[in-house]
Design a protein around this motif. Sequence first.
Motif, PDB file in Angstrom:
ATOM      1  N   PHE A  57       2.846   7.006  10.904  1.00 15.40           N
ATOM      2  CA  PHE A  57       2.083   7.779   9.929  1.00 15.40           C
ATOM      3  C   PHE A  57       2.011   7.179   8.488  1.00 15.40           C
ATOM      4  CE2 PHE A  57       2.153  10.700  13.551  1.00 15.40           C
ATOM      5  CZ  PHE A  57       0.828  11.099  13.581  1.00 15.40           C
ATOM      6  N   ARG A  58       3.100   6.665   8.089  1.00 17.25           N
ATOM      7  CA  ARG A  58       3.254   5.762   7.092  1.00 17.25           C
ATOM      8  C   ARG A  58       2.078   4.916   6.966  1.00 17.25           C
ATOM      9  NH1 ARG A  58       8.999   5.860   7.479  1.00 17.25           N
ATOM     10  NH2 ARG A  58       8.898   3.757   8.165  1.00 17.25           N
ATOM     11  N   HIS A  59       1.832   4.069   8.142  1.00 18.55           N
ATOM     12  CA  HIS A  59       0.865   3.064   8.251  1.00 18.55           C
ATOM     13  C   HIS A  59      -0.458   3.676   8.186  1.00 18.55           C
ATOM     14  CE1 HIS A  59      -0.952  -0.340   9.771  1.00 18.55           C
ATOM     15  NE2 HIS A  59      -1.626   0.185  10.664  1.00 18.55           N
ATOM     16  N   SER A  60      -0.447   4.759   8.727  1.00 18.36           N
ATOM     17  CA  SER A  60      -1.938   5.380   8.671  1.00 18.36           C
ATOM     18  C   SER A  60      -2.400   5.707   7.267  1.00 18.36           C
ATOM     19  CB  SER A  60      -1.922   6.632   9.810  1.00 18.36           C
ATOM     20  OG  SER A  60      -2.169   6.044  10.991  1.00 18.36           O
ATOM     21  N   LEU A  61      -0.993   6.591   6.588  1.00 22.93           N
ATOM     22  CA  LEU A  61      -1.481   7.146   5.278  1.00 22.93           C
ATOM     23  C   LEU A  61      -2.060   5.895   4.359  1.00 22.93           C
ATOM     24  CD1 LEU A  61       1.428   9.769   5.155  1.00 22.93           C
ATOM     25  CD2 LEU A  61      -0.899   9.909   4.890  1.00 22.93           C
ATOM     26  N   ASP A  62      -1.323   4.464   4.502  1.00 28.16           N
ATOM     27  CA  ASP A  62      -1.512   3.622   3.728  1.00 28.16           C
ATOM     28  C   ASP A  62      -2.904   3.372   3.681  1.00 28.16           C
ATOM     29  OD1 ASP A  62       1.041   3.590   2.394  1.00 28.16           O
ATOM     30  OD2 ASP A  62       1.901   2.005   3.643  1.00 28.16           O
ATOM     31  N   LEU A  63      -3.532   3.111   5.238  1.00 32.65           N
ATOM     32  CA  LEU A  63      -4.623   2.529   5.608  1.00 32.65           C
ATOM     33  C   LEU A  63      -5.598   3.591   5.147  1.00 32.65           C
ATOM     34  CD1 LEU A  63      -4.296   2.015   9.394  1.00 32.65           C
ATOM     35  CD2 LEU A  63      -4.839   0.416   7.565  1.00 32.65           C
ATOM     36  N   VAL A  64      -5.750   4.810   4.953  1.00 30.35           N
ATOM     37  CA  VAL A  64      -6.727   5.757   4.338  1.00 30.35           C
ATOM     38  C   VAL A  64      -6.591   6.060   2.905  1.00 30.35           C
ATOM     39  CG1 VAL A  64      -7.014   6.957   6.903  1.00 30.35           C
ATOM     40  CG2 VAL A  64      -5.386   7.968   4.835  1.00 30.35           C
ATOM     41  N   GLY A  65      -5.600   5.971   2.288  1.00 31.06           N
ATOM     42  CA  GLY A  65      -5.296   6.130   0.902  1.00 31.06           C
ATOM     43  C   GLY A  65      -5.160   7.560   0.660  1.00 31.06           C
TER      44      GLY A  65
END
Length: 294
Positions: A233-241
């Motif tokens: 979820f850190r990765h996904s949060l970084d993706l969507v901004g």
Amino acid sequence: MWKFPSFKSALKPKADIPGMVSSDEMAFFSESAARYVGREGAIVDLGCWLGSTSIALAQGILSHGPNANYQKEKVLGFDRFIWEAWMPAHIPSCLYESGDTFLPEARRVVRDHGGGRVELIQTDLALYEWRDGPIKILLVDAMKNEDLTRQIARTFYPSLIPGGLLIHQDFNHYYTGWIHMLQYRLRQYFRLDRSVTRSGTVAFEVLAPLPREAIDRATDFATSGDDEIAATFRHSLDLVGPGDCVNVAAAHVMYYVHLKRKDRALETLEAYRPLGLLDRGEFPTVLSCVDQMP
């Protein structure tokens, strides 16, 4: 269409094209198909419901005009086409009851708006096996549970071509945390293409062919531990901004609800509280789910 616990808002580009996606998403789907016209591979739409997403893709093909080189380009729209009680009853002409097939209505809609470029395929994607060659665009709105996600990934992902486009319509939805885990584990094969603002849609460019072995490992969701869930979820949060982070954070909490781990759901929820997210987006729905856990 597969049962989903909550609707996305519907901002319809045309009042007579029923759908549950925003106008921004429809525009993005059309633009995507337009830029892939003429390339090798199929355009596949999983979970097309009454056909609005397939129509948007078809409009992208049609934007090139009557070019003879593109006459074979079409969109393959997959769905069960079985009406369920949660589906919106206000849709014009859809006077269906649970268990009825709405394939005739979907065919009418794509006939009237798809320009002859949409082929509808009635099937259960939990059982379906793709055998029709390379895929250049895969639009997915059917990963409604882990089993469907596993089967869709295993049968469709190996056919994605490098340079192709994978579009997840439920990436920014609170319920579908397994999509985040899947994409995190396969992150070496994808690069972010677009996160459509204020919607569930996130698209990825395919960087390399996906081996079946890697997909099998990525869909073994039972092996996920707390460290990997946090990294996912850190990765996904970084993706969507920051603009679209609320529902991804909500999906992080919901992941533990699915695992029936109330302690971790509460801990994760409290980690997001200082960010002021708990009363925004789909977080109130997740809070209700946590409250109902034993």
